[in-house]
Design an enzyme around this catalytic site. Structure first.
Site, PDB file in Angstrom:
ATOM      1  N   ASP A   1     -35.497 -21.367   6.134  1.00 11.94           N
ATOM      2  CA  ASP A   1     -35.655 -19.905   6.085  1.00 11.94           C
ATOM      3  C   ASP A   1     -36.483 -19.439   4.887  1.00 11.94           C
ATOM      4  O   ASP A   1     -36.928 -18.294   4.851  1.00 11.94           O
ATOM      5  CB  ASP A   1     -34.281 -19.221   6.008  1.00 11.94           C
ATOM      6  CG  ASP A   1     -33.442 -19.483   7.245  1.00 11.94           C
ATOM      7  OD1 ASP A   1     -34.007 -19.428   8.347  1.00 11.94           O
ATOM      8  OD2 ASP A   1     -32.244 -19.750   7.111  1.00 11.94           O
TER       9      ASP A   1
ATOM     10  N   ASP B   1     -30.263 -18.869   5.303  1.00 10.75           N
ATOM     11  CA  ASP B   1     -29.476 -19.675   4.368  1.00 10.75           C
ATOM     12  C   ASP B   1     -30.069 -21.057   4.131  1.00 10.75           C
ATOM     13  O   ASP B   1     -29.844 -21.666   3.114  1.00 10.75           O
ATOM     14  CB  ASP B   1     -28.021 -19.804   4.854  1.00 10.75           C
ATOM     15  CG  ASP B   1     -27.933 -20.320   6.288  1.00 10.75           C
ATOM     16  OD1 ASP B   1     -28.988 -20.676   6.853  1.00 10.75           O
ATOM     17  OD2 ASP B   1     -26.814 -20.365   6.834  1.00 10.75           O
TER      18      ASP B   1
ATOM     19  N   ASP C   1     -30.455 -14.199  10.885  1.00 12.23           N
ATOM     20  CA  ASP C   1     -30.055 -15.505  11.379  1.00 12.23           C
ATOM     21  C   ASP C   1     -28.742 -15.310  12.130  1.00 12.23           C
ATOM     22  O   ASP C   1     -28.034 -14.336  11.889  1.00 12.23           O
ATOM     23  CB  ASP C   1     -29.848 -16.431  10.174  1.00 12.23           C
ATOM     24  CG  ASP C   1     -29.781 -17.891  10.569  1.00 12.23           C
ATOM     25  OD1 ASP C   1     -30.201 -18.214  11.685  1.00 12.23           O
ATOM     26  OD2 ASP C   1     -29.302 -18.701   9.756  1.00 12.23           O
TER      27      ASP C   1
END
Length: 1047
Positions: A724, A720, A372
């Site tokens: 996800d 996070d 990410d």
């Protein structure tokens, strides 16, 4: 009465975000002014079910238990234990003794512990789904039958319900915004998109039906939070049909696809091969010895006079069980678990908290890291990177580079900042940034934390760095106040009214009472719109001049330069001639009615004086660049998957080294939607170097991970947000953020980063590689030991001599004696170039043909040594100068020993009593000498086996290096472990009760000398084999390195 019930309206397949409010009301069969009727709501609740996430029942305890016995090694062990138990029961039919049942009980105990650990790990797996349920709202304010129900349980919401949202509310379902009650509505939907900035919502339809979550500006989604404003909405989707419901389903689906780790696959393959080998050897042993329990005479082709000895058949069946026990490294699961647990402690010291033990080993063969961007590669703290003020003339601008990547006002400085007092133009920028601002920054737990909009918090930090007129800074006013300068500006210009931000005019304004007593308007917003509404511009010395085309072009050129570097730009303007607001002092003023209608704000914010602009960004972490270089050196590809926009993500990726500054990334940077539209997705994912996927949604992340895994890649995925979680669950290694991560992401992950830092993942990969190398060392060590045990039993059967080692002794060696050295091999120091080598492929062989050949030679020697010392004791009075007659035992010829089953037919065969420790062995039946009398020979065989395996552990220190270059003291734990194992062996030898259980007796000094003499050559044999291996492979790496250089 006979008519069918009308179909219940719902939002399935209906793009509410692309339709007008009237269309949505018609589709959902509701009026926003009255809401649903109670009977209609009840019918819809029956049709759609409660508005909650489904509970997927996990496997029952019985199913979990059955799963623990799907492993091939475990099944062999279970079969061996069952047979061993039956034999013990059969042989002790007369009297039941504990020693007869030691072996099956110990095997069953191993299986029980193994199953318990497995069940415990499985029951932890579904906690991500429970954490997701906690995100849901409990209550909602709902309009039904024209009346508001202030706290209807959220589970009773149905499509078509009219709901009022207020600031602080958790959104209870996916809803279409009907109208805004306040001028703005901002929703924090980072849990779905991964982006922390709150999103402005509107009631206007979106032009495209195929919009991503971020673009659906007229929709609010279940599980997100209202951070500003109030609105009226219509429920479109509930329960599992919501976006968060889809994520819940994806997590459940991904949890069903949990794959075995590379090591577990290897061990399963090894177990299957072992089954075949054991079966083959058992069959061979029976074929060799069938003449002892089955004899017959052939009359032509017909067998006659068949004689079958059940007792001897059982005896050779016991040998087959001993073979199974010898071939299986029973201690391996325990040693692997111990080594992985030690690895987790090492990783925890580096801020990587491992939740699932096997993931430690999987990390070592990671080939792709899907990361990410926000918060992992960047700090997740907005900061001003550039400040542009106006110069001495309207066609001149001044640029200042601003340092710092956090909300700490002391972090970094402003380059080329004027010494002494700041000029009037900079004062104006500081005043607007400080007062036209609703955010705050506070110092908490050794870090600076922002509340409110991150961009506004960054502006306040900028004001602190700019200082005050007269050259003072905030700390000189109050050292304990983080935002001293902002406080000072708020006292100089007291806010008396706020013109809230809205998407139409793209600005926010505040009316303030200045220290001179007059009113002024301070405005911040999009640079282009502020320029359009500005008529003048303020120069460096405070002089206000008309805003001409030349000045506009200069400002727009600065804006374009910052935008191309993916900076988010904000402009600052003010107005001193406020007309009817010049005397405004609160709600009782005649002009206040104009502030009640946000449509008037754009008119009020006209004729502005432009002052300057800033560029903000979420800056990359300082250490990320080096970490990505380490990944490149280690042969690990980095892919960035983010919900952020394409330009911003590309700029960050160039800065951190995923892409080089001048690299053409046309085919390497795609949005999630563009990627999903590709026909051949795999060819893109196979490209060398980095890849970037922006505007990615949960399904895009999952698809990327799935395709990479199908291609044989070992994927680590970071994340996070709730969005996800499905990809974290599906990846080989799911890595969640410890600070910013949601509970859902943490529960779905295999590893949590305590510091949210990408470089921690890279350090953990290095640790994982080291752990795998060490595990490979002790697995090879244990397997080589087992080959030796199998060779020993096979030679015993082939030569026809009495059984030298019984199953319970082999079990003791495999579980206890081998355990400490194998565990200590887990402490081998890592190779210095461990992160300079490419990752091993997940299908790389655990044992290469050369290693297997080496251990077959070692195993053959172990077999010869253990059987040899057994034969020596029976047939030799001394060996290589060592006297063995001290105990007074009777010597026999090798022929007698190998035909001991015919002892009863021998003439004049007698044996004398012999001593062992304090015991004296006498024999009424001389043939018992080969059964009960073999206790000393068995002890010698067992002791040689233990000693050889201790010396063999020194061989396992390195796969190829000699003990001369890698001496034993490089791993002092191994020397300690060898001492412990010898100590345990002495314990069962010299404690009478244990000696009886294991069927052994104490040894004399001379006998110990013989044991060491027979055991030590194993080191010399492996040194020779290592030398041969080094000689034959020395040219290979050189050729490869030349090839690589050539490439």
């Amino acid at each position: 009465m006979g008519e069918a019930a009308p179909p219940v309206p719902d939002g399935d397949g209906f793009p509410a975000w692309a339709r007008s409010v009237a269309d949505c009301e018609a589709r959902l069969g509701v009026s926003a002014s009255r809401g649903l009727s109670a009977p209609d709501a009840a019918a819809r609740l029956r049709a759609h079910g409660p508005n909650e996430l489904a509970e997927h029942p996990g496997p029952s305890l019985l199913q979990l238990l059955a799963q623990q016995f799907e492993d091939t090694l475990v099944r062999i062990l279970l079969a061996a234990a069952a047979v061993s138990f039956l034999l013990a029961l059969f042989s002790s039919a007369g009297e039941v003794t504990l020693s007869a049942f030691v072996e099956p009980l110990v095997i069953f105990l191993i299986l029980v512990v193994n199953a318990a650990v497995g069940i415990w790990q499985e029951t932890n797996a579904e906690k991500a789904l429970e954490a997701l349920r906690e995100i849901q709202s409990d209550h909602a304010a709902v309009l039904r039958d024209g009346e508001w129900l202030p706290a209807l349980p959220a589970r009773d919401l149905v499509p078509g319900d009219v709901v009022q949202l207020r600031v602080g509310d958790k959104v209870p379902a996916d809803m279409r915004v009907v109208r805004l009650v306040t001028s703005t509505l901002r929703v924090e939907q980072g849990s779905l998109t991964g982006e922390t900035a709150s999103v402005n919502k509107t009631s206007h339809a979106v032009s495209v039906e195929d919009a991503d979550i971020q673009a659906k500006e007229c929709m609010v989604f279940a599980g997100t939070t209202v951070v500003n404003g109030s609105a009226l909405c219509i429920v479109v989707q509930t329960g599992m049909s919501t976006e968060i419901g889809k994520i819940h389903a994806q997590i459940h689906e991904a949890s069903q696809e949990d794959d075995d780790t590379p090591l577990k696959k290897k061990l399963n393959e090894f177990g299957e091969a072992l089954t075949k080998i054991i079966g083959l050897i058992c069959a061979l042993v029976w074929l060799i010895n069938v003449k002892y329990f089955l004899t017959f005479e052939l009359d032509g082709w017909v067998p006659n006079n068949i004689r079958f000895s059940f007792e001897k058949c059982t005896y050779y069946f016991e040998i087959a069980v001993a073979l199974a026990v010898a071939a299986i490294p029973e201690g391996l699961p325990a040693v692997i678990t111990t080594c992985l647990a030690l690895g987790t402690r090492k990783m925890a010291a580096k801020n990587a908290l491992v939740r699932k033990l096997p993931s430690v080993e999987t990390l070592g063969c990671t080939t792709v890291i899907c990361s990410d961007k926000t918060g992992t590669l960047t700090t997740n703290q907005m900061s001003v990177a550039k400040l542009v003020a106006i110069g001495d003339s309207s066609g001149e601008v001044r640029s200042f580079k601003v340092e710092g990547t956090t909300y700490d006002p002391q972090d970094g400085k402003i380059h080329d900042w004027p010494a002494g007092s700041i000029d009037v133009n900079l004062e104006t920028i500081a005043k607007v940034a400080a007062v036209c601002n609703d955010a705050s920054v506070a110092h908490s737990s050794h870090q600076y934390v922002a509340t409110g909009m991150p961009t506004e918090a960054a502006l306040k930090v900028l004001v602190e760095k700019m200082g005050l007129p007269g050259g003072k800074n905030g700390l000189s006013l109050d050292p304990s106040d983080t935002l001293g300068c902002c406080k000072w500006w708020n006292n100089v210009a007291k806010r008396i009214a706020t013109l809230e931000f809205d998407r139409m005019r793209k600005s926010m304004g505040v009316i303030v009472r200045t220290s001179s007593g007059s009113n002024a308007l301070l405005v911040k917003g999009a640079v282009e719109t502020l320029l359009e509404r500005s008529s003048h511009i303020q120069l460096k010395d405070g002089l206000v001049v008309p805003l001409d085309e030349k000045a506009k072009k200069m400002v727009l050129a600065s804006l374009h330069e910052m935008s191309t570097k993916a900076l988010r730009c904000l402009g600052f303007a003010y107005k001193e001639d406020l007309g009817e607001f010049a005397t405004y002092d609160g709600e009782n003023h005649p002009a206040h009615k104009l502030l009640l209608d946000p449509a008037n704000y754009a008119t009020i914010e006209t004729d502005l004086i432009f002052a300057g602009l800033v560029g903000l960004r979420d800056p990359p972490r300082e250490e990320v660049y080096d970490a990505i270089e380490d990944c490149r050196a280690a042969g690990i590809r980095v892919m960035v998957i983010t919900g952020d926009n394409k330009e911003t993500a590309e700029a960050i990726c160039r800065e951190i080294g995923v892409f080089s500054p001048d690299e053409d990334i046309t085919l390497k940077s795609l949005t999630g939607k563009e990627f999903m539209a590709l026909e051949d997705k795999k060819s893109l994912l196979r490209r060398k170097g980095g890849l970037l996927f922006s505007r990615a949604e949960p399904r895009h992340k999952q698809e990327i991970v799935r395709l990479l895994k199908e291609d044989g890649e070992v994927v680590a995925m970071t994340g996070d947000g709730v969005n996800d979680a499905p990809a974290l669950k599906l990846a080989d290694i799911g890595v969640a953020m410890g600070i910013t991560g949601t509970e859902v992401a943490k529960e779905a992950s295999d590893m949590v980063l305590a510091d949210d830092n990408f470089s921690t993942i890279v350090a953990a990969v290095g640790e994982g590689r080291s752990i795998y190398n060490n595990m490979k060392a002790f697995i090879r060590y244990m397997i080589s030991s087992n080959i030796g045990e199998v060779a020993s039993i096979f030679l015993t059967s082939a030569l026809g001599i009495p059984e030298g080692l019984i199953p319970v002794q082999l079990l003791w060696v495999n579980l206890v004696t081998d355990g400490p050295p194998a565990t200590a091999l887990g402490f081998n120091p890592p190779d210095k170039d461990i992160m300079k080598k490419p990752p091993r492929r997940s299908d790389d062989s655990l044992i290469t043909p050369w290693i297997l050949f080496r251990y077959l030679i070692i195993g053959l020697y172990v077999g010869i040594a253990t059987v040899g010392i057994f034969v020596i004791w029976y047939t030799h009075g001394s060996f290589m100068g060592i006297d063995l007659t001290g105990d007074g035992h009777t010597l026999v010829s090798y022929s007698q020993l190998s035909n001991w089953g015919q002892c009863s037919t021998w003439d004049n065969f007698t044996v004398t009593p012999f001593t062992a420790g304090t015991r004296t062995f006498t024999f009424d039946n001389p043939c018992e000498y080969f059964q009960a009398g073999k206790v000393k020979a068995t002890t010698l065989s067992l002791s040689v086996l233990v000693a050889i395996e201790m010396f063999n552990s020194l061989n396992a220190l390195s796969e190829d290096s000699s003990l001369l270059t890698m001496p034993p003291w490089v791993n002092p734990w191994l020397l300690v472990a060898m001492s412990v194992s010898f100590g345990l062996h002495f314990l069962i030898l010299y404690v009478p009760f244990l000696a009886t259980v294991f069927g052994i007796v104490p040894l004399s000094l001379n006998e110990w000398l013989l044991v060491l003499l027979v055991a030590l050559p194993v080191v010399l044999i492996d040194e020779v084999l290592k030398f041969v291996g080094r000689c034959t492979s020395s040219s290979g790496p050189k050729r490869r390195s030349r090839k690589q250089k050539g490439e």
